[in-house]
Write an enzyme that holds these catalytic residues in place. Structure first.
Site, PDB file in Angstrom:
ATOM      1  N   ASP A   1      56.515  68.160 -32.371  1.00 53.53           N
ATOM      2  CA  ASP A   1      56.240  66.748 -32.683  1.00 53.53           C
ATOM      3  C   ASP A   1      54.838  66.304 -32.248  1.00 53.53           C
ATOM      4  OD1 ASP A   1      58.790  66.781 -33.571  1.00 53.53           O
ATOM      5  OD2 ASP A   1      59.575  65.271 -32.208  1.00 53.53           O
TER       6      ASP A   1
ATOM      7  N   TYR B   1      65.338  72.560 -39.591  1.00 53.61           N
ATOM      8  CA  TYR B   1      64.885  73.454 -38.509  1.00 53.61           C
ATOM      9  C   TYR B   1      63.949  74.558 -38.999  1.00 53.61           C
ATOM     10  CZ  TYR B   1      68.498  70.999 -36.003  1.00 53.61           C
ATOM     11  OH  TYR B   1      69.246  70.003 -35.423  1.00 53.61           O
TER      12      TYR B   1
END
Ligand code: F6P
Length: 451
Positions: free
Chosen positions: A212, A365
């Site tokens: 992130d 993912y």
């Protein structure tokens, strides 16, 4: 720079005491001008390097302590026992970090007792059924070629004082490396606080890990660029699908719980995205200036569109509900914005009799469970080695940061007190606006801007 301004003194690094041993590393004497030399304590990297016209030099500027090998160290290598733990979501490069921490300790400092804690902080519970592994050169030899973590990971943590009991009394650990994002660093700080309260000589060093890229004082956390690369592949597929159909819409949802760095970064890498929606920039779907009328307009004019949305964007579209947190303490998403947006796009265009096809890609993912790319592999190696230098020097409650292209030591409390978010008026977002051509915001005209 961040939501909470920095105060003087907040960047002071804690250590366990005076260094007692000469470093076994054979390096040139400390010299700030010579790369690869020892680094003297007190060598600093300024927080701000830019000065406005006519601005005077601050006589006492905010600065980070520079990371790097110290000529004198706190721990005696042959009597040192180190451990490392990987926590939180998977991230490309985690195995590279494990390997490089091991190699720096083992081959360069001569620390031979190195433990790998299993499944995150849960492996520090005395009654855990997965005790730490004794790491060896053959264990780490090939691991960097794989995604994931060979130690296993988890979110959350057992009780802090029980973990310190276990680290100190059962394992006899001197240095603990905590590889993870902001949740992990909150856990690392809690451990360091309890260790300090008991006056134990255990150093806690954090390594910034998250796709992130939302860790303060870390220009780029490891895993981020690999995630961008994978996201880009998906955007290319979405673009191909979009242009292959009449009024084709390629909709891509990317990770990014609270920050839009992945969505914005992938948009800039691909240059094929027409709309990028991130948590930091609120938007309206319908009504004057809304996203859906703009999308319809684009389909009429250009016949296709690629839309990227970060998972944390558009949470206002879900009904207000109680805030829930995951085991790491992160606020859980209210709902899955990808399918919601697909449904709203479909409903809006159908109501207006616009023929269209929408292909939805949930990258999920896929962008984080892969091995590190070259850039991240290099970054992981550096972060790991700087973490080892910090630990051997007895620095504690400290994270290896990345600032002005230099590795620095950042006190973990300074990191976890603030949030790193993409600025809606900053350079990255401005670049996204020019790459996509989308308006500054989707919604009614801003009365303030109208003057
Ligand atoms: O923190 C990294 C991250 O990839 C976020 O973008 C995402 O919201 C989260 O992990 C999901 O992780 P998990 O499903 O493992 O809790």
């Amino acid at each position: 720079l961040y939501d909470v301004p920095l105060e003087a003194g907040e960047l002071a690094i804690h250590d366990l005491g005076r260094p007692r041993f000469r470093s076994p590393l054979r390096l040139p004497a400390a010299d700030p001008e010579v790369g690869g030399s020892f680094v003297a304590d007190g060598t600093r990297i300024l927080l701000r390097v830019e000065m406005g016209p006519g601005e005077e030099c601050d006589p006492d500027p905010l600065a980070f302590e520079k990371a790097g090998p110290r000529p004198e160290i706190f721990f005696d290598p042959p009597r040192t026992r180190a451990a490392m733990v990987t926590c939180g979501g998977l991230c490309p490069g985690t195995n590279n970090v494990i390997r490089s921490i091991f190699n720096e300790l083992y081959y360069r400092y001569g620390v031979k007792e190195i433990l790998g804690v299993r499944y995150g902080f849960s492996g520090l519970a005395a009654d855990s059924d997965h005790p730490p592994l004794e790491l060896t050169p053959s264990f780490v030899k090939e691991i960097h070629a794989f995604g994931g973590t060979f130690l296993g990971s988890s979110r959350g943590a057992p009780e802090v004082s029980a973990m310190v009991d276990y680290l100190d009394r059962e394992l006899g650990v001197d240095i603990l490396f905590c590889i993870g994002g902001d949740g992990t660093q909150r856990g690392a700080h809690a451990l360091a606080e309890e260790i300090a309260r008991r006056q134990l000589a255990i150093s806690v060093v954090g390594v910034p890990k998250t796709i992130d890229n939302d860790i303060p004082f870390v220009y780029r956390s490891f895993g981020f660029f690999t995630a961008l690369e994978k996201a880009w592949e998906v955007i290319q597929a979405a673009h191909t699908e979009a242009v292959g159909a009449r009024n084709g819409v390629g909709l891509v949802k990317l990770m990014g719980r609270d920050a839009g760095y992945i969505a914005a970064g992938a948009t800039l890498v691909s240059q094929q995205v027409n709309y990028c929606l991130i948590p930091e920039v609120p938007f309206c779907l319908e009504g004057e200036g809304g996203f859906l009328p703009a999308l319809e307009q684009r389909l009429v004019e250009r016949g296709h569109a690629v839309v990227v949305i970060a998972e944390g964007a558009g949470q206002h579209l879900f009904d207000e509900c109680e805030v829930e947190r995951d085991a790491s303490g992160n606020v859980k998403q209210r709902g899955d914005v990808g399918p919601l947006l697909r449904e709203r796009i479909g409903r809006y265009l159908e109501q207006r009799d616009v023929p269209f096809t929408c292909k939805y890609f949930d990258t999920s993912y896929l962008i984080r469970s892969v091995p590190a790319n070259t850039g991240d592999s290099l970054l992981c190696d550096s972060l790991a080695r700087y973490a080892v230098h910090a630990g051997m020097a007895g620095k504690t409650d400290v994270l290896v940061g990345h600032w002005h292209n230099t590795f620095v030591l950042v006190p973990i409390p300074a990191v976890i007190r603030r949030k790193k978010r993409l600025s809606p008026v900053g350079g990255i977002w401005t670049a996204v606006l020019s790459a996509t051509g989308q308006p500054e915001r989707f919604g009614p005209p801003d009365p303030a801007a109208a003057g």
